[in-house]
Scaffold this active site. Sequence first.
Site, mmCIF file in Angstrom:
data_model
loop_
_atom_site.group_PDB
_atom_site.id
_atom_site.type_symbol
_atom_site.label_atom_id
_atom_site.label_comp_id
_atom_site.label_asym_id
_atom_site.label_seq_id
_atom_site.Cartn_x
_atom_site.Cartn_y
_atom_site.Cartn_z
ATOM 1 N N ARG A 13 0.842 -1.200 0.000
ATOM 2 C CA ARG A 13 0.000 0.000 0.000
ATOM 3 C C ARG A 13 0.882 1.258 0.000
ATOM 4 O O ARG A 13 1.095 1.890 -1.025
ATOM 5 C CB ARG A 13 -0.942 -0.020 1.232
ATOM 6 N N ASP A 14 1.452 1.603 1.135
ATOM 7 C CA ASP A 14 2.259 2.827 1.195
ATOM 8 C C ASP A 14 3.455 2.732 0.255
ATOM 9 O O ASP A 14 3.870 3.718 -0.358
ATOM 10 C CB ASP A 14 2.752 3.045 2.638
ATOM 11 N N HIS A 205 4.708 4.562 12.568
ATOM 12 C CA HIS A 205 4.842 4.540 11.104
ATOM 13 C C HIS A 205 5.898 5.580 10.710
ATOM 14 O O HIS A 205 5.625 6.782 10.734
ATOM 15 C CB HIS A 205 3.470 4.875 10.502
ATOM 16 N N HIS A 207 8.852 7.170 8.110
ATOM 17 C CA HIS A 207 9.492 7.283 6.799
ATOM 18 C C HIS A 207 10.948 7.679 7.016
ATOM 19 O O HIS A 207 11.277 8.387 7.966
ATOM 20 C CB HIS A 207 8.762 8.311 5.929
ATOM 21 N N CYS A 238 4.457 9.523 -0.158
ATOM 22 C CA CYS A 238 3.084 9.993 -0.059
ATOM 23 C C CYS A 238 2.820 10.933 -1.222
ATOM 24 O O CYS A 238 3.555 11.893 -1.421
ATOM 25 C CB CYS A 238 2.848 10.715 1.264
ATOM 26 N N ASN A 247 9.164 4.231 3.395
ATOM 27 C CA ASN A 247 9.072 3.789 4.785
ATOM 28 C C ASN A 247 10.410 3.203 5.215
ATOM 29 O O ASN A 247 11.245 2.845 4.386
ATOM 30 C CB ASN A 247 8.015 2.695 4.913
HETATM 31 MG MG MG Z 1 3.204 6.606 5.047
#
Ligand code: MG
Length: 299
Positions: A13-14, A205, A207, A238, A247
């Site tokens: 996803r990310d 979370h 990055h 993002c 990430n």
């Molecule tokens: Mg993110």
Amino acid sequence: MPRRIEIVEVGPRDGLQNDPVLMPTEVKIEFVERLIAAGVTRMEAASFVHPKLVPAMADSDEVMQRVPRRDGVKYIGLALNERGMRRALDAGCDEVNFVMVASEGFGKRNQNATPEETADLFDKIAVLAQDDGVPVSVTISVAFGDPFDGEVPVDTIAMLAERAAKAGAMELALGDTIGVATPWDVRERIDAVRAVVPDIRLRMHFHNTRNTALANAYAAVESGVDVIDASVGGIGGCPFAPAATGNVATEDIVYMFERGGFETGLDLGKLIETAKWLETEGLKHPVESMLSKAGGFPG
Ligand code: MG
């Protein structure tokens, strides 16, 4: 017994949502299968946002139909609004992650809402998941800094944490969407959240935009957090945050914690293989992680 750290894999996803390469659905399914083979039991696999805004996630409904269903493997779908929540539930996500924003500048661009409005919306739609018996978690994005507004007050994080807990979030993630946090910020925010909602399960979370993600993960674990997001290869970013990069890499974080005596349940060799597969087949471009270059130790 070694302490267990749960790594939530967010690569599908990310990781993919901001990659210049649009990964075809069947390749995404292979990616997911490789992650499961590496021991991943919980992953973000889909995002139910407008396909025009995030084209890489346009096939999320189909991805959820085709992912292998295995005992003990849970798929998280991301939702930013009521429509996204309904789609995530219809698609059969095991868990829905709702995104609150900690600051208005990013909030307006990411989901056209202020922090308070995202909390109000969660009040309204958390019940949709709860009625279906689907656990719902909250990520507070830009919790460490906003690319447009700058510093984000710790009080806002505490306020949103309280609202998330009150509305029934089973877990709360603090997202460093643009990779500006330091380990001391991490500790400060964890303490601030615990002061208002001492019992909620916390997840982090990070990055690695400014190379602090591993140090931040260390600080979180030292503060008692057991759940951390990561993406294989360190892919990601993002679409609504300028210069945001990937990430923290799953293999890098697994190496650090396993070598430090913690247990992640993940297979470092297979994670590295998956990062190399992304480079040669999945995305066909280099990835950021260090372990995929250096390999583990001892060999
Ligand atoms: Mg993110």
